[in-house]
Write an enzyme that holds these catalytic residues in place. Structure first.
Site, PDB file in Angstrom:
ATOM      1  N   ALA A   7       0.851  -1.201   0.000  1.00  0.00           N
ATOM      2  CA  ALA A   7       0.000   0.000   0.000  1.00  0.00           C
ATOM      3  C   ALA A   7       0.884   1.248   0.000  1.00  0.00           C
ATOM      4  CB  ALA A   7      -0.921   0.002   1.213  1.00  0.00           C
ATOM      5  N   VAL A  51       9.317  15.124   5.677  1.00  0.00           N
ATOM      6  CA  VAL A  51       9.749  16.426   5.175  1.00  0.00           C
ATOM      7  C   VAL A  51      11.122  16.366   4.495  1.00  0.00           C
ATOM      8  CG1 VAL A  51      10.750  17.196   7.390  1.00  0.00           C
ATOM      9  CG2 VAL A  51       9.882  18.880   5.751  1.00  0.00           C
ATOM     10  N   ASP A  98       0.109  19.015  13.946  1.00  0.00           N
ATOM     11  CA  ASP A  98       1.564  19.147  14.064  1.00  0.00           C
ATOM     12  C   ASP A  98       1.983  19.449  15.499  1.00  0.00           C
ATOM     13  OD1 ASP A  98       3.413  18.759  12.120  1.00  0.00           O
ATOM     14  OD2 ASP A  98       3.661  20.868  11.581  1.00  0.00           O
ATOM     15  N   TYR A 139      -2.985   9.397  14.350  1.00  0.00           N
ATOM     16  CA  TYR A 139      -1.791   8.563  14.126  1.00  0.00           C
ATOM     17  C   TYR A 139      -1.041   8.348  15.436  1.00  0.00           C
ATOM     18  CZ  TYR A 139       3.017   7.434  12.752  1.00  0.00           C
ATOM     19  OH  TYR A 139       4.254   6.842  12.646  1.00  0.00           O
ATOM     20  N   GLY A 166       4.432   0.594   0.821  1.00  0.00           N
ATOM     21  CA  GLY A 166       5.726  -0.005   0.477  1.00  0.00           C
ATOM     22  C   GLY A 166       5.826  -0.213  -1.031  1.00  0.00           C
TER      23      GLY A 166
HETATM   24  C1  UD1 Z   1       5.643  12.516  12.897  1.00  0.00           C
HETATM   25  C2  UD1 Z   1       6.371  11.915  14.097  1.00  0.00           C
HETATM   26  C3  UD1 Z   1       7.319  10.851  13.655  1.00  0.00           C
HETATM   27  C4  UD1 Z   1       6.591   9.849  12.762  1.00  0.00           C
HETATM   28  C5  UD1 Z   1       6.003  10.575  11.577  1.00  0.00           C
HETATM   29  C6  UD1 Z   1       5.251   9.658  10.639  1.00  0.00           C
HETATM   30  C7  UD1 Z   1       6.541  13.766  15.687  1.00  0.00           C
HETATM   31  C8  UD1 Z   1       7.464  14.652  16.398  1.00  0.00           C
HETATM   32  N1  UD1 Z   1       7.119  12.950  14.795  1.00  0.00           N
HETATM   33  O1  UD1 Z   1       6.562  13.204  12.162  1.00  0.00           O
HETATM   34  O2  UD1 Z   1       7.853  10.179  14.782  1.00  0.00           O
HETATM   35  O3  UD1 Z   1       7.479   8.870  12.338  1.00  0.00           O
HETATM   36  O4  UD1 Z   1       5.093  11.527  12.061  1.00  0.00           O
HETATM   37  O5  UD1 Z   1       4.898  10.374   9.501  1.00  0.00           O
HETATM   38  O6  UD1 Z   1       5.348  13.764  15.904  1.00  0.00           O
HETATM   39  N2  UD1 Z   1       6.637  19.960   6.836  1.00  0.00           N
HETATM   40  C9  UD1 Z   1       6.816  21.076   6.052  1.00  0.00           C
HETATM   41  N3  UD1 Z   1       6.696  20.952   4.698  1.00  0.00           N
HETATM   42  C10 UD1 Z   1       6.422  19.758   4.094  1.00  0.00           C
HETATM   43  C11 UD1 Z   1       6.239  18.624   4.909  1.00  0.00           C
HETATM   44  C12 UD1 Z   1       6.354  18.759   6.282  1.00  0.00           C
HETATM   45  O7  UD1 Z   1       7.068  22.172   6.562  1.00  0.00           O
HETATM   46  O8  UD1 Z   1       6.327  19.732   2.868  1.00  0.00           O
HETATM   47  C13 UD1 Z   1       6.795  20.105   8.282  1.00  0.00           C
HETATM   48  C14 UD1 Z   1       5.645  19.538   9.078  1.00  0.00           C
HETATM   49  O9  UD1 Z   1       4.581  20.455   9.185  1.00  0.00           O
HETATM   50  C15 UD1 Z   1       6.329  19.250  10.415  1.00  0.00           C
HETATM   51  C16 UD1 Z   1       7.762  18.885   9.992  1.00  0.00           C
HETATM   52  O10 UD1 Z   1       7.928  19.381   8.690  1.00  0.00           O
HETATM   53  O11 UD1 Z   1       6.363  20.399  11.225  1.00  0.00           O
HETATM   54  C17 UD1 Z   1       8.023  17.385   9.987  1.00  0.00           C
HETATM   55  O12 UD1 Z   1       6.951  16.775   9.292  1.00  0.00           O
HETATM   56  P1  UD1 Z   1       6.966  15.230   8.877  1.00  0.00           P
HETATM   57  O13 UD1 Z   1       8.227  14.902   8.171  1.00  0.00           O
HETATM   58  O14 UD1 Z   1       5.679  14.945   8.201  1.00  0.00           O
HETATM   59  O15 UD1 Z   1       7.057  14.468  10.245  1.00  0.00           O
HETATM   60  P2  UD1 Z   1       6.293  14.667  11.655  1.00  0.00           P
HETATM   61  O16 UD1 Z   1       4.859  14.932  11.439  1.00  0.00           O
HETATM   62  O17 UD1 Z   1       7.098  15.546  12.528  1.00  0.00           O
END
Ligand code: UD1
Length: 311
Positions: free
Chosen positions: A35, A187, A274, A143, A37
């Site tokens: 899905a 991210v 977030d 989640y 992977g």
């Molecule tokens: C969260 C969990 C992490 C988990 C993951 C699964 C926390 C601290 N971490 O990660 O342990 O494995 O979910 O998906 O809760 N962002 C941008 N631009 C983008 C994408 C993301 O600014 O295009 C920002 C997000 O808003 C966030 C940060 O980057 O503030 C990290 O986002 P992401 O990589 O999705 O991970 P988390 O949600 O932190």
């Protein structure tokens, strides 16, 4: 030689675990419903593993997969905070019901130990930093709730049935093979591929949010240590991270250098569900598992950029 079952083996973390286990001469079996992977993550190793296309929601398939297995590394999940906000039922099904199936199958097959991919998101947005395992969890997104519930199921199966389980709270794992292509992608995978392609990345919020970004090799090492650690680790939870945090703004600047991207980011609205800051205390994993992060953030970032660039 021990037999390892990896759920979610075609994912970014599962496939990295498989490669390292093969390297160490272990026997690897894996399930994935493909899905999120991808079969291509298993290229070059597919013929060396016992791969079964199956869903963790299929109890019979899980029972068959657990037969003769020593260790289960349960990585299969729908790993996304924003996706769970849109679809909490789907998140719960994969991330909780799926876990219970894996646990029942592992218990019945008498596997030695189950290691679980738990999440730092369980801590929520409480102000105290760094996060340590004795803090009261306060998950925000569906989640995070699902990951915490599964963690509690791990502990429950140890307490009720004596099945040895260890939950590893991953802090933002990144590295080669992480899927950059979905709007829900991590991210770093997104930013690196966008910047290498000359596209402007979007920072959600002011970019001052921080994360304890953890390179994949550290997570792999933690899993393998958790399998072999003394029995006292069973029924426990450990942070897997580096113990350092960086903001998205700092990360963007580092990536500008590594990718030679000349532009600036777009700043967008903050993302629902977030959390602002995330940083781990890793002393419990150090003490009980013998874990030490081997690859630091900048090093991991460089390797990841090199990997995406080579593709
Ligand atoms: C969260 C969990 C992490 C988990 C993951 C699964 C926390 C601290 N971490 O990660 O342990 O494995 O979910 O998906 O809760 N962002 C941008 N631009 C983008 C994408 C993301 O600014 O295009 C920002 C997000 O808003 C966030 C940060 O980057 O503030 C990290 O986002 P992401 O990589 O999705 O991970 P988390 O949600 O932190």
């Amino acid at each position: 030689m021990a037999v390892y079952l990896i759920t979610g083996i075609a994912g970014f973390i599962g496939s990295s675990l498989a490669r390292e286990l093969l390297q160490r001469g272990e026997q690897v079996r894996g399930v994935d419903n493909l899905a999120t992977g991808k079969r291509e993550n298993l290229s070059q190793i597919l013929e060396r593993i016992d791969f079964r296309e199956a869903d963790i929601l299929d109890l019979d398939a899980m029972k068959s997969a657990c037969t003769g297995v020593d260790y289960v590394l349960h990585q299969a999940a729908i790993p996304s905070v924003p996706k769970s906000v849109l679809d909490p039922i789907g998140s719960n099904r994969a991330n909780v019901d799926g876990t219970v199936n894996v646990l029942v199958a592992a218990r019945d097959a008498k596997v030695k130990r189950v290691i679980y991919a738990a999440s730092s998101s369980a801590y929520g947005d409480t102000p105290a930093l760094p996060k340590h395992e004795r803090m009261t969890p306060d998950p925000i997104s569906p989640y995070a709730v699902a990951k915490l519930a599964s963690e509690r199921y791990m502990i429950s199966f140890y307490r009720c049935y004596g099945l040895e389980t260890v939950a590893l709270r991953y802090f933002n794992i990144f590295g080669r093979r992480q899927d950059p292509s979905s709007p829900y992608s991590g991210v770093l995978a997104k930013f690196i591929t966008q910047m290498l392609a000359g596209q402007q990345p979007t920072i959600f919020g002011d970019g001052e949010q921080s994360r304890d970004f953890t390179y994949i090799d550290n997570a792999v090492e933690a899993n393998l240590l958790a399998c072999k650690a003394p029995a006292e680790v069973a029924g426990n939870v450990f942070n897997v991270a580096t113990g350092r945090r960086v903001t998205l703004n700092e990360t963007f600047k580092l990536l500008q250098k590594l990718t030679s991207y000349p532009g600036s980011p777009i700043y967008g609205a903050e993302r629902g569900g977030d959390i602002k800051h995330s940083l781990a205390d890793i002393s419990a994993a150090e003490k009980n598992l013998g874990y030490k992060p081997k690859v630091h953030f900048e090093q991991g970032l460089q390797r990841t950029v090199d990997w995406y660039r080579s593709r």
